[in-house]
Design an enzyme around this catalytic site. Structure first.
Site, PDB file in Angstrom:
ATOM      1  N   TYR A   8       0.672  -1.304   0.018  1.00  0.00           N
ATOM      2  CA  TYR A   8       0.275  -0.312  -0.066  1.00  0.00           C
ATOM      3  C   TYR A   8       0.818   1.015   0.131  1.00  0.00           C
ATOM      4  O   TYR A   8       0.608   2.570  -0.378  1.00  0.00           O
ATOM      5  CB  TYR A   8      -1.061   0.242   1.087  1.00  0.00           C
ATOM      6  CG  TYR A   8      -0.522   0.177   1.958  1.00  0.00           C
ATOM      7  CD1 TYR A   8      -0.725   1.456   3.400  1.00  0.00           C
ATOM      8  CD2 TYR A   8       0.512  -0.461   3.637  1.00  0.00           C
ATOM      9  CE1 TYR A   8       0.152   1.709   4.246  1.00  0.00           C
ATOM     10  CE2 TYR A   8       0.774  -0.026   4.914  1.00  0.00           C
ATOM     11  CZ  TYR A   8       0.904   1.026   5.243  1.00  0.00           C
ATOM     12  OH  TYR A   8       1.401   1.708   6.459  1.00  0.00           O
ATOM     13  N   SER A   9       1.843   1.197   0.968  1.00  0.00           N
ATOM     14  CA  SER A   9       2.982   2.497   0.509  1.00  0.00           C
ATOM     15  C   SER A   9       3.366   2.785  -1.282  1.00  0.00           C
ATOM     16  O   SER A   9       4.439   3.878  -1.100  1.00  0.00           O
ATOM     17  CB  SER A   9       3.291   2.077   1.862  1.00  0.00           C
ATOM     18  OG  SER A   9       3.855   0.932   1.593  1.00  0.00           O
ATOM     19  N   GLY A  10       3.578   1.336  -1.675  1.00  0.00           N
ATOM     20  CA  GLY A  10       4.317   1.869  -2.631  1.00  0.00           C
ATOM     21  C   GLY A  10       3.945   2.721  -3.850  1.00  0.00           C
ATOM     22  O   GLY A  10       2.780   3.324  -3.635  1.00  0.00           O
ATOM     23  N   MET A  12       2.667   2.056  -7.214  1.00  0.00           N
ATOM     24  CA  MET A  12       1.264   1.405  -7.663  1.00  0.00           C
ATOM     25  C   MET A  12      -0.053   1.350  -5.943  1.00  0.00           C
ATOM     26  O   MET A  12      -0.846   1.003  -6.578  1.00  0.00           O
ATOM     27  CB  MET A  12       1.290  -0.372  -8.006  1.00  0.00           C
ATOM     28  CG  MET A  12       2.294  -0.221  -9.336  1.00  0.00           C
ATOM     29  SD  MET A  12       1.066   0.866 -10.218  1.00  0.00           S
ATOM     30  CE  MET A  12      -1.092  -0.081 -10.350  1.00  0.00           C
ATOM     31  N   ASN A  97       0.521  -7.436 -16.463  1.00  0.00           N
ATOM     32  CA  ASN A  97       0.663  -6.247 -17.057  1.00  0.00           C
ATOM     33  C   ASN A  97      -1.260  -6.154 -17.143  1.00  0.00           C
ATOM     34  O   ASN A  97      -2.018  -6.614 -17.567  1.00  0.00           O
ATOM     35  CB  ASN A  97       0.620  -6.683 -18.455  1.00  0.00           C
ATOM     36  CG  ASN A  97       1.067  -4.311 -18.842  1.00  0.00           C
ATOM     37  OD1 ASN A  97      -0.244  -3.709 -18.859  1.00  0.00           O
ATOM     38  ND2 ASN A  97       2.204  -3.817 -18.900  1.00  0.00           N
ATOM     39  N   PHE A  98      -2.173  -5.134 -16.455  1.00  0.00           N
ATOM     40  CA  PHE A  98      -2.804  -4.632 -16.482  1.00  0.00           C
ATOM     41  C   PHE A  98      -3.447  -3.538 -17.037  1.00  0.00           C
ATOM     42  O   PHE A  98      -4.685  -3.029 -16.992  1.00  0.00           O
ATOM     43  CB  PHE A  98      -3.671  -4.421 -15.073  1.00  0.00           C
ATOM     44  CG  PHE A  98      -4.191  -5.832 -14.049  1.00  0.00           C
ATOM     45  CD1 PHE A  98      -4.987  -6.628 -14.130  1.00  0.00           C
ATOM     46  CD2 PHE A  98      -2.859  -6.557 -13.420  1.00  0.00           C
ATOM     47  CE1 PHE A  98      -5.019  -7.839 -13.780  1.00  0.00           C
ATOM     48  CE2 PHE A  98      -2.713  -7.184 -12.277  1.00  0.00           C
ATOM     49  CZ  PHE A  98      -3.933  -7.426 -12.606  1.00  0.00           C
ATOM     50  N   HIS A 127      11.419   1.668 -18.372  1.00  0.00           N
ATOM     51  CA  HIS A 127      11.467   1.910 -16.896  1.00  0.00           C
ATOM     52  C   HIS A 127      11.784   2.508 -16.152  1.00  0.00           C
ATOM     53  O   HIS A 127      12.940   2.903 -16.180  1.00  0.00           O
ATOM     54  CB  HIS A 127      10.646   0.291 -16.213  1.00  0.00           C
ATOM     55  CG  HIS A 127       9.883  -0.439 -16.751  1.00  0.00           C
ATOM     56  ND1 HIS A 127       9.889  -1.447 -17.238  1.00  0.00           N
ATOM     57  CD2 HIS A 127       8.481  -0.414 -16.223  1.00  0.00           C
ATOM     58  CE1 HIS A 127       8.878  -1.641 -18.105  1.00  0.00           C
ATOM     59  NE2 HIS A 127       7.661  -1.708 -17.347  1.00  0.00           N
ATOM     60  N   HIS A 128      11.084   3.096 -15.211  1.00  0.00           N
ATOM     61  CA  HIS A 128      11.951   4.258 -13.840  1.00  0.00           C
ATOM     62  C   HIS A 128      12.620   2.970 -13.183  1.00  0.00           C
ATOM     63  O   HIS A 128      13.851   2.122 -13.118  1.00  0.00           O
ATOM     64  CB  HIS A 128      10.581   4.232 -13.119  1.00  0.00           C
ATOM     65  CG  HIS A 128      10.378   3.661 -11.795  1.00  0.00           C
ATOM     66  ND1 HIS A 128      10.557   2.714 -10.993  1.00  0.00           N
ATOM     67  CD2 HIS A 128       8.839   2.766 -12.507  1.00  0.00           C
ATOM     68  CE1 HIS A 128       9.677   1.495 -10.898  1.00  0.00           C
ATOM     69  NE2 HIS A 128       8.943   1.593 -11.775  1.00  0.00           N
ATOM     70  N   LYS A 131      12.849   0.692 -10.912  1.00  0.00           N
ATOM     71  CA  LYS A 131      12.244  -1.075 -10.921  1.00  0.00           C
ATOM     72  C   LYS A 131      13.276  -2.053 -10.372  1.00  0.00           C
ATOM     73  O   LYS A 131      14.297  -1.983 -10.713  1.00  0.00           O
ATOM     74  CB  LYS A 131      12.131  -0.808 -12.692  1.00  0.00           C
ATOM     75  CG  LYS A 131      11.173  -2.125 -12.542  1.00  0.00           C
ATOM     76  CD  LYS A 131      10.349  -2.132 -13.983  1.00  0.00           C
ATOM     77  CE  LYS A 131      10.237  -3.318 -14.075  1.00  0.00           C
ATOM     78  NZ  LYS A 131       8.757  -4.252 -13.472  1.00  0.00           N
ATOM     79  N   THR A 138       6.082  -7.381 -18.288  1.00  0.00           N
ATOM     80  CA  THR A 138       5.593  -7.104 -19.867  1.00  0.00           C
ATOM     81  C   THR A 138       6.851  -7.661 -20.595  1.00  0.00           C
ATOM     82  O   THR A 138       5.882  -8.447 -21.363  1.00  0.00           O
ATOM     83  CB  THR A 138       4.361  -6.041 -19.447  1.00  0.00           C
ATOM     84  OG1 THR A 138       4.275  -5.286 -18.642  1.00  0.00           O
ATOM     85  CG2 THR A 138       4.425  -5.623 -21.004  1.00  0.00           C
TER      86      THR A 138
HETATM   87  P1  NAD Z   1       7.687  -0.124  -4.839  1.00  0.00           P
HETATM   88  O1  NAD Z   1       8.780   0.063  -4.698  1.00  0.00           O
HETATM   89  O2  NAD Z   1       7.144   1.780  -4.740  1.00  0.00           O
HETATM   90  O3  NAD Z   1       7.021  -0.862  -4.173  1.00  0.00           O
HETATM   91  C1  NAD Z   1       6.693  -2.278  -3.629  1.00  0.00           C
HETATM   92  C2  NAD Z   1       5.531  -2.299  -1.977  1.00  0.00           C
HETATM   93  O4  NAD Z   1       5.954  -3.648  -1.550  1.00  0.00           O
HETATM   94  C3  NAD Z   1       5.694  -1.464  -1.062  1.00  0.00           C
HETATM   95  O5  NAD Z   1       4.933  -0.399  -0.366  1.00  0.00           O
HETATM   96  C4  NAD Z   1       6.538  -2.148   0.147  1.00  0.00           C
HETATM   97  O6  NAD Z   1       6.428  -1.802   1.603  1.00  0.00           O
HETATM   98  C5  NAD Z   1       6.381  -3.765  -0.360  1.00  0.00           C
HETATM   99  N1  NAD Z   1       6.711  -4.796   0.303  1.00  0.00           N
HETATM  100  C6  NAD Z   1       7.894  -5.509  -0.170  1.00  0.00           C
HETATM  101  N2  NAD Z   1       8.621  -5.962   0.348  1.00  0.00           N
HETATM  102  C7  NAD Z   1       7.446  -6.391   0.761  1.00  0.00           C
HETATM  103  C8  NAD Z   1       6.693  -7.690   2.669  1.00  0.00           C
HETATM  104  N3  NAD Z   1       8.155  -8.666   2.010  1.00  0.00           N
HETATM  105  N4  NAD Z   1       5.484  -7.969   3.051  1.00  0.00           N
HETATM  106  C9  NAD Z   1       5.331  -7.004   2.181  1.00  0.00           C
HETATM  107  N5  NAD Z   1       5.392  -5.542   1.638  1.00  0.00           N
HETATM  108  C10 NAD Z   1       5.772  -5.566   0.562  1.00  0.00           C
HETATM  109  O7  NAD Z   1       7.307  -0.705  -5.949  1.00  0.00           O
HETATM  110  P2  NAD Z   1       5.453  -0.684  -7.305  1.00  0.00           P
HETATM  111  O8  NAD Z   1       6.358   0.445  -8.592  1.00  0.00           O
HETATM  112  O9  NAD Z   1       4.603  -0.078  -6.454  1.00  0.00           O
HETATM  113  O10 NAD Z   1       6.300  -2.050  -7.744  1.00  0.00           O
HETATM  114  C11 NAD Z   1       4.857  -2.651  -7.197  1.00  0.00           C
HETATM  115  C12 NAD Z   1       5.111  -4.428  -7.759  1.00  0.00           C
HETATM  116  O11 NAD Z   1       3.735  -3.876  -8.965  1.00  0.00           O
HETATM  117  C13 NAD Z   1       6.452  -4.280  -9.176  1.00  0.00           C
HETATM  118  O12 NAD Z   1       6.589  -5.904  -8.384  1.00  0.00           O
HETATM  119  C14 NAD Z   1       5.833  -4.029 -10.253  1.00  0.00           C
HETATM  120  O13 NAD Z   1       6.764  -5.126 -10.841  1.00  0.00           O
HETATM  121  C15 NAD Z   1       4.641  -4.486 -10.327  1.00  0.00           C
HETATM  122  N6  NAD Z   1       3.370  -3.723 -11.204  1.00  0.00           N
HETATM  123  C16 NAD Z   1       2.289  -4.542 -12.013  1.00  0.00           C
HETATM  124  C17 NAD Z   1       2.225  -3.575 -12.818  1.00  0.00           C
HETATM  125  C18 NAD Z   1       1.112  -4.369 -13.523  1.00  0.00           C
HETATM  126  O14 NAD Z   1      -0.092  -4.027 -14.047  1.00  0.00           O
HETATM  127  N7  NAD Z   1       0.710  -5.947 -13.032  1.00  0.00           N
HETATM  128  C19 NAD Z   1       2.306  -2.520 -12.990  1.00  0.00           C
HETATM  129  C20 NAD Z   1       2.815  -1.893 -12.355  1.00  0.00           C
HETATM  130  C21 NAD Z   1       4.096  -2.588 -11.486  1.00  0.00           C
END
Ligand code: NAD
Length: 217
Positions: A8-10, A12, A97-98, A127-128, A131, A138
């Site tokens: 939730y704090s990340g 996405m 990828n959603f 990507h940023h 990542k 994707t």
């Molecule tokens: P981010 O680093 O900003 O956030 C990661 C989050 O996961 C943080 O809140 C962190 O505290 C949490 N986290 C990390 N380790 C953890 C653990 N062991 N237990 C619980 N929580 C934990 O990353 P982001 O940019 O938000 O991306 C998150 C994921 O989503 C990545 O795998 C990224 O590739 C994926 N993503 C998928 C899509 C899609 O469409 N499928 C799109 C964008 C990003």
């Protein structure tokens, strides 16, 4: 619906909360690397985090009989086994990828690949800088839909939410197919579609986002 967010704090996670709560849904469980906060019973768990969080996610789904929408990338075969096992008791929607655009591309790429059979083909993904995984989930999906082992180039630069280019070429010409995610919101909107599908169907199974948007179910 009542929902949980893992990560939730990340980047996405924040988009997911803005999109889901903006549509009137209630956040009742929050998980990140610092722990779990529970204030209600979720119908659906949304996981955009890290593969290390998967066990917690699966436990939450089982504890609350909640469906799962998971977009976390870099999942191993063992992680997929866990998800397939979970999908025997609750609905699971998984995709690297959603976005609608990438899922439509995955549908037309097999045709292009067949038509341009003797051409070279390579994938470039950008990507940023934050990542963690490469190649992107994707790029793996696109490679799978080309049905051949295609060279993939990963660039980590600036704040790009996600760009993918598939380049076909022969000695006289090239064809490029490009997808550009303008913002992360697009993925959160897709996750909301997947969560709504779970709320409407509720049937335990393993679903991909492509199946849902094609209305094949
Ligand atoms: P981010 O680093 O900003 O956030 C990661 C989050 O996961 C943080 O809140 C962190 O505290 C949490 N986290 C990390 N380790 C953890 C653990 N062991 N237990 C619980 N929580 C934990 O990353 P982001 O940019 O938000 O991306 C998150 C994921 O989503 C990545 O795998 C990224 O590739 C994926 N993503 C998928 C899509 C899609 O469409 N499928 C799109 C964008 C990003």
């Amino acid at each position: 619906m009542k929902y949980a967010v893992v990560g939730y704090s990340g980047r996405m996670g924040k988009e997911v909360i803005e999109t889901f709560s903006g549509a009137g849904h209630e956040l009742v469980v929050k998980v990140d690397e610092n722990g779990v906060e529970e204030s209600g019973i979720p119908d659906v768990v949304i996981d955009f985090s890290r593969p290390e969080a998967l066990k917690t996610t699966v436990e939450l789904c089982k504890k609350y009989s909640a469906g799962l929408v998971i977009g976390t990338t870099a999942l191993s075969e063992e992680d997929f086994e866990l998800l397939r096992d979970l999908s025997k008791s609750v609905p699971v929607v998984q995709s690297f990828n959603f976005s609608i655009g990438i899922n439509v591309l995955m549908k037309i790429l097999p045709q292009l690949s067949k038509l341009l059979e003797d051409w070279d083909v390579e994938i470039i993904e950008m990507h940023h800088r934050f990542k963690k995984d490469a190649p992107s989930g994707t790029a793996i999906l696109l490679k799978d839909s080309l049905s051949k082992d295609v060279p993939t180039h990963s660039i980590r630069i600036g704040g790009i939410p996600g760009d993918h280019v598939i380049v076909f070429g022969n000695l006289g010409e090239t064809v490029e197919i490009k997808h550009h995610a303008i913002s992360r919101k697009v993925f959160a909107i897709g996750a909301l579609k997947a969560a709504q599908f779970i709320m409407n169907h509720r049937k335990p199974n393993f679903y991909t986002f492509s199946q849902i948007i094609e209305g094949r179910l």
